[in-house]
Design a protein around this motif. Structure first.
Motif, PDB file in Angstrom:
ATOM      1  N   PRO A 103       0.663  -1.082  -0.203  1.00 43.75           N
ATOM      2  CA  PRO A 103       0.178   0.016   0.046  1.00 43.75           C
ATOM      3  C   PRO A 103       0.475   1.234  -0.163  1.00 43.75           C
ATOM      4  O   PRO A 103       2.323   1.257   0.486  1.00 43.75           O
ATOM      5  CB  PRO A 103      -0.829  -0.003   1.109  1.00 43.75           C
ATOM      6  CG  PRO A 103       0.210  -1.042   2.323  1.00 43.75           C
ATOM      7  CD  PRO A 103       1.008  -2.133   1.155  1.00 43.75           C
ATOM      8  N   THR A 115      -0.422   3.338   4.764  1.00 44.56           N
ATOM      9  CA  THR A 115      -1.462   2.084   6.272  1.00 44.56           C
ATOM     10  C   THR A 115      -2.236   3.017   6.623  1.00 44.56           C
ATOM     11  O   THR A 115      -2.579   3.005   7.478  1.00 44.56           O
ATOM     12  CB  THR A 115       0.065   2.113   7.260  1.00 44.56           C
ATOM     13  OG1 THR A 115      -0.029   2.767   7.962  1.00 44.56           O
ATOM     14  CG2 THR A 115       1.248   1.581   6.945  1.00 44.56           C
ATOM     15  N   ILE A 135       1.942  -2.716   9.590  1.00 43.09           N
ATOM     16  CA  ILE A 135       2.399  -3.149   7.713  1.00 43.09           C
ATOM     17  C   ILE A 135       2.287  -4.554   8.149  1.00 43.09           C
ATOM     18  O   ILE A 135       1.869  -4.932   7.068  1.00 43.09           O
ATOM     19  CB  ILE A 135       3.532  -2.185   6.867  1.00 43.09           C
ATOM     20  CG1 ILE A 135       3.181  -2.373   5.779  1.00 43.09           C
ATOM     21  CG2 ILE A 135       4.965  -2.770   6.852  1.00 43.09           C
ATOM     22  CD1 ILE A 135       4.398  -1.432   4.828  1.00 43.09           C
ATOM     23  N   ARG A 179       0.660  -6.158   9.524  1.00 43.57           N
ATOM     24  CA  ARG A 179      -0.816  -6.700   9.597  1.00 43.57           C
ATOM     25  C   ARG A 179      -1.186  -6.793   8.828  1.00 43.57           C
ATOM     26  O   ARG A 179      -1.931  -8.176   8.724  1.00 43.57           O
ATOM     27  CB  ARG A 179      -1.859  -5.507  10.902  1.00 43.57           C
ATOM     28  CG  ARG A 179      -1.135  -5.515  12.187  1.00 43.57           C
ATOM     29  CD  ARG A 179      -2.177  -3.971  12.283  1.00 43.57           C
ATOM     30  NE  ARG A 179      -2.214  -3.457  13.141  1.00 43.57           N
ATOM     31  CZ  ARG A 179      -2.370  -3.876  15.007  1.00 43.57           C
ATOM     32  NH1 ARG A 179      -3.663  -4.864  14.561  1.00 43.57           N
ATOM     33  NH2 ARG A 179      -2.085  -3.289  15.803  1.00 43.57           N
ATOM     34  N   ASP A 180      -0.357  -6.657   7.568  1.00 45.04           N
ATOM     35  CA  ASP A 180      -0.794  -7.253   6.451  1.00 45.04           C
ATOM     36  C   ASP A 180      -0.081  -8.612   6.268  1.00 45.04           C
ATOM     37  O   ASP A 180       0.602  -9.121   5.600  1.00 45.04           O
ATOM     38  CB  ASP A 180      -0.262  -6.320   5.030  1.00 45.04           C
ATOM     39  CG  ASP A 180      -0.834  -6.712   3.955  1.00 45.04           C
ATOM     40  OD1 ASP A 180      -1.113  -7.544   3.485  1.00 45.04           O
ATOM     41  OD2 ASP A 180      -1.002  -5.737   3.083  1.00 45.04           O
ATOM     42  N   GLU A 181      -1.229  -9.810   5.909  1.00 45.67           N
ATOM     43  CA  GLU A 181      -0.497 -11.151   5.790  1.00 45.67           C
ATOM     44  C   GLU A 181      -0.264 -11.830   4.513  1.00 45.67           C
ATOM     45  O   GLU A 181       0.627 -12.002   4.298  1.00 45.67           O
ATOM     46  CB  GLU A 181      -1.800 -12.058   5.924  1.00 45.67           C
ATOM     47  CG  GLU A 181      -2.445 -11.913   7.615  1.00 45.67           C
ATOM     48  CD  GLU A 181      -1.401 -12.405   8.446  1.00 45.67           C
ATOM     49  OE1 GLU A 181      -0.714 -13.473   7.794  1.00 45.67           O
ATOM     50  OE2 GLU A 181      -1.360 -12.211   9.421  1.00 45.67           O
ATOM     51  N   GLN A 182      -0.452 -10.410   3.877  1.00 43.30           N
ATOM     52  CA  GLN A 182       0.595 -10.557   2.426  1.00 43.30           C
ATOM     53  C   GLN A 182       1.624 -10.234   2.390  1.00 43.30           C
ATOM     54  O   GLN A 182       2.579 -10.212   1.860  1.00 43.30           O
ATOM     55  CB  GLN A 182      -0.560  -9.305   1.242  1.00 43.30           C
ATOM     56  CG  GLN A 182       0.152 -10.149   0.015  1.00 43.30           C
ATOM     57  CD  GLN A 182      -0.345  -9.141  -0.771  1.00 43.30           C
ATOM     58  OE1 GLN A 182      -1.395  -7.743  -1.332  1.00 43.30           O
ATOM     59  NE2 GLN A 182      -0.049  -9.631  -2.764  1.00 43.30           N
ATOM     60  N   ARG A 223       3.708  -9.924   5.984  1.00 45.53           N
ATOM     61  CA  ARG A 223       3.805  -9.340   6.534  1.00 45.53           C
ATOM     62  C   ARG A 223       5.136 -11.175   7.104  1.00 45.53           C
ATOM     63  O   ARG A 223       6.727 -10.973   7.205  1.00 45.53           O
ATOM     64  CB  ARG A 223       2.756  -9.969   8.168  1.00 45.53           C
ATOM     65  CG  ARG A 223       3.738 -10.944   9.405  1.00 45.53           C
ATOM     66  CD  ARG A 223       2.605 -11.776   9.874  1.00 45.53           C
ATOM     67  NE  ARG A 223       2.218 -13.039   9.562  1.00 45.53           N
ATOM     68  CZ  ARG A 223       2.454 -13.903   9.216  1.00 45.53           C
ATOM     69  NH1 ARG A 223       4.093 -13.715   9.648  1.00 45.53           N
ATOM     70  NH2 ARG A 223       2.111 -14.844   9.024  1.00 45.53           N
ATOM     71  N   CYS A 269       6.378   3.251   3.270  1.00 44.98           N
ATOM     72  CA  CYS A 269       5.774   1.898   2.423  1.00 44.98           C
ATOM     73  C   CYS A 269       6.424   2.310   0.678  1.00 44.98           C
ATOM     74  O   CYS A 269       6.459   1.139   0.431  1.00 44.98           O
ATOM     75  CB  CYS A 269       4.478   2.773   2.208  1.00 44.98           C
ATOM     76  SG  CYS A 269       3.277   2.244   3.919  1.00 44.98           S
TER      77      CYS A 269
END
Length: 807
Positions: free
Chosen positions: A409, A412, A433, A435-438, A440, A595
């Motif tokens: 992204p 955040t 950031i 938290r984003d499972e893609q 992490r 980011c």
């Protein structure tokens, strides 16, 4: 051995060396002879035959290369697998390239292009050489530890993404490299414990650049390696020496061979065989002379110089023994002769010596070549040709997999409100950031015992600390969950900034070396970036991508005093190729920039600002613990619009305050104008100065430089484009909307004043550069800013001085 007495000769002839078949050993010996020739001739051609346009010595290291040919022949033509990764000591680059040529991995034209632009580099380079180099070397000590940290990275990758094909990580290093302190820092760090797929091979030729090393420190080094948990193996004796030592009556000879002073032993090489016998026997114990009388002078000289590091079979057996030790790294001390099989062998001054044309001709004839075929590979159909072809196939590496692109992204979603520091916001953005499972799974952080004090705590609580085995938590901390295990994503280091940047470099090469991309993020106290600078440079030179945060920074770390107040680190970030220095003042800007950096390191960068991206590898965030009001940035966002502001923030600077809008007078067209250009923590003082100037009728535009590195790079690219095309350089695109009026400049930075002192040249305007040009001291921020002329009153005076320069 025609002159050995009958009984002894029979005893020797009965003995044989276990290992490879005799004919295979002989084939390898002929290959090592060709590698010796090619590496020696390559250096000779570069220095003696190539046109010299500048009068400088080209250089090269024939003696250092010669001591390595046996080691590297054993590795590349027998031992290595395709998945193994090797670091080659700097001065053996010609041997490496010769071997790559024989294996079919290097065009013949490069053999005559050693140390030329676009040709073979002086030392192995991942980014500059035409053949594939696993680890750059050159700054001694760094190439040695690179495979160690690469193995640590592989252990991490295997734990998180599944096992890769088995690889061994090998470093070939010079014995003098063991004087480098970073070697021992790396060995001592728990992050490198238990790496059984690591092997170091020490080219133990007992000579450095300047001298024959007095004494031999093998006992000390062995003890240090063993204390660090390493397996140690020595290869001291060649097969002939081992045979002689096995004879009856050899004990005095063996004892003296082991005890003779290194300087005395090395002096043998400049003597005739008869003189060498006399020199060797000086100080020898009783019985040595009698035992050696069985050998004539020539035989004895061959025996005395038969060291294990030049015995291919002995080397391979030692390597196999190291493979069997799987619970710890191994180090092999291979005794060699600097200048082996060359006329300069063992000479105290052979480090940069070149053999003569006559000696080159003699060497060419000795290896069975002529001037017409001296650069050729082996005769097709020969045993040597068959072996090198087979090894070329065996060492061919598969194509890397294609990573699935992850979407990073642009923000955040964090909005800076109230009062916050950039260090605090960094921790929040990283935690958010993750938290984003893609994203992490690819994040990995590391720090030299400063994780919590640099705000990595939130990330660590979420992801844990990496350890190869699950470890019990003995203390429950309600704030920090220091849970260690194979799934953890933070790698904790001891207090070594060299180790930090060495590990970041290898994590940043994970795609190349382990076929798995990562997003490495390191933190360190900013003043100590300089303690790891050599490894920082090495990692970026090697092409590694990573993020490093230096925090806190500057005299803004007021109570800590001068020892912890960084002043010249921005120069490193601006001037080091491949590094982007980022020093935002406000939280939203930091969020956007972070980011953006994550996207770039992840390889998923798609941006609408095309001139910002060339050669960006490492992103250096310089942050502080000073909490500042976020409202000025919110006002700028409202004035400019979020899309425009974000683009300018990423480009390196934006106008935080429009001085004309701030000026109370309506007839401002006649008012004097000045640009107050601030960076980082000093922005509150810059804003105060702008307000005071406005009250005095001065238009003071306030510019917040978010990335001095990008802004400087943008200017330099336009300059170079103009120079190379013989055109007038254009105005840097990143600066056009920010500096729309030509006016004097005052730069204000909590760092050396010269870090932003180039702005006047870039804009063609007078400049007063204000910064920290002396060591700091303990105090509070107002006092220290006053002492170093960073307070608002001093900035106002700087603006008046700049305006006077414009009159």
């Amino acid at each position: 051995m025609a002159h050995i007495q009958g009984e002894q000769r029979q005893e020797v002839e009965k003995r044989s060396t276990a290992g490879l078949p005799h004919d295979e050993i002989k084939t390898l010996e002929r290959i090592q002879e060709r590698a010796l020739w090619l590496s020696t001739r390559m250096i000779d051609h570069a220095n003696r035959e190539r046109e010299n346009l500048d009068g400088l010595k080209v250089g090269g290291h024939q003696a250092s290369s010669a001591s390595m040919v046996s080691l590297m022949t054993a590795l590349y033509f027998n031992y290595l697998d395709a998945e193994d990764r090797v670091s080659v000591k700097p001065h053996a680059a010609p041997v490496f390239h010769s071997i790559q040529y024989l294996l079919g991995n290097l065009d013949k034209k490069y053999l005559t292009q050693l140390r030329t632009a676009g040709g073979l580099q002086s030392y192995p380079s991942r980014t500059k050489d035409p053949d594939i180099v696993d680890f750059s070397t050159g700054s001694v000590g760094l190439g040695a530890v690179a495979p160690l940290f690469a193995a640590a990275t592989r252990r991490y990758v295997d734990a998180h993404f599944g096992p890769r094909p088995h690889s061994r990580f090998i470093a070939i290093i010079g014995d003098a490299e063991l004087d480098e302190g970073n070697i021992w820092e790396a060995l001592a760090d728990p992050a490198t414990d238990g790496l059984g797929n690591v092997m170091w091979i020490v080219d133990f030729n007992r000579q450095s650049l300047d001298r024959v090393i007095p004494g031999i420190r093998i006992s000390q080094w062995r003890a240090q390696f063993e204390a660090a948990g390493w397996h140690v193996r020595e290869i001291k004796y060649g097969s002939r020496l081992e045979e002689i030592f096995a004879l009856n009556g050899s004990a005095p000879f063996k004892s003296w061979f082991d005890d003779i002073p290194n300087e005395q032993y090395q002096s043998l090489f400049g003597l005739t065989p008869a003189e060498a016998r006399v020199r060797f026997l000086e100080g020898a114990p009783v019985g040595t002379d009698q035992f050696l009388s069985a050998f004539n002078d020539e035989e004895l000289f061959e025996i005395l110089t038969d060291l294990g590091g030049h015995n291919v079979d002995s080397l391979l057996q030692a390597f196999a023994e190291c493979d069997a030790v799987t619970d710890r790294p191994s180090v092999v001390f291979a005794y060699t002769i600097k200048g082996w099989h060359l006329p300069i062998a063992g000479d105290p001054r052979n480090h940069s010596a070149q053999i003569s044309k006559v000696q080159i001709d003699e060497l060419r004839a000795r290896v069975g070549l002529t001037v017409e075929n001296e650069w050729e590979r082996f005769e097709p159909g020969s045993a040597e040709d068959a072996l090198v072809r087979a090894r070329g196939v065996a060492l061919a590496r598969p194509e890397p997999s294609v990573d699935s692109k992850i979407t990073i992204p642009i923000t955040t979603g964090m909005k800076g409100t109230g009062s916050s520091s950039t260090q605090e916001i960094f921790g929040r953005v990283l935690s958010e950031i993750s938290r984003d499972e893609q994203i992490r799974p690819y994040l990995v952080t590391t720090a030299p015992d400063v994780a919590t004090s640099t705000n990595l705590g939130g990330f660590i609580n979420r992801t844990g600390v990496f350890h190869p085995e699950q470890r019990r938590r003995w203390n429950e901390d309600p704030i920090l969950k220091w849970a260690e295990g194979p799934s953890g994503q933070h790698i904790e280091l001891g207090i070594s900034e060299m180790n930090l940047f060495s590990l970041l470099g290898q994590l940043g090469l994970a795609k190349d070396l382990h076929d798995q991309g990562l997003i490495p993020i390191g933190t360190v106290y900013d003043p100590f970036v300089l303690r790891g600078l050599d490894a920082f440079i090495y990692s970026v030179y090697s092409g590694a991508k990573f993020i490093v945060t230096g925090t806190p920074s500057g005299i803004t770390l007021a109570p800590e005093g001068g020892a912890h107040q960084s002043t010249i680190t921005p120069s490193v970030g601006i001037e080091l190729p491949g590094v982007v220095l980022i020093e935002p003042a406000y939280g939203q800007a930091l969020d956007w920039l972070f980011c953006d950096a994550v996207a770039h390191v992840a390889g998923s960068k798609v941006d609408t600002t095309p001139d910002l991206r060339p050669n960006e590898l490492a992103f250096y965030f310089r942050l502080t613990t000073r909490s500042i009001d976020q409202m000025p940035f919110a006002n700028a966002r409202e004035r400019l619009g979020e899309a425009t502001l974000r683009a300018q923030v990423l480009a390196g600077a934006y106008r935080l305050v429009d001085g004309r809008a701030a000026l109370a007078k309506s007839d401002d067209f006649a008012a004097p104008t000045v640009h107050l250009v601030g960076c980082g923590a000093v922005m509150p003082e810059v804003l105060e100065a702008a307000a005071e100037l406005a009250n005095e009728g001065v238009i003071a535009h306030v510019v917040d430089v978010t990335s001095p590195g990008r802004l400087y790079g943008s200017w330099q690219r336009t300059l170079k484009q103009g120079i190379r095309t013989a055109n007038t350089p254009s105005f840097p695109g990143a600066m056009r909307p920010i500096f729309s009026e030509r006016a004097p400049i005052v730069s204000i930075h909590d760092s050396s004043s010269h870090a932003l002192a180039w702005l006047g040249s870039a804009l063609g305007a007078p400049q007063v550069a204000m910064g920290v040009d002396s060591f700091g001291q303990s105090g509070n921020i107002p006092d220290l800013y006053k002492i170093h002329d960073l307070d608002s009153g001093s900035i106002v005076n700087g603006a008046l001085a700049a305006l006077s320069l414009n009159s």
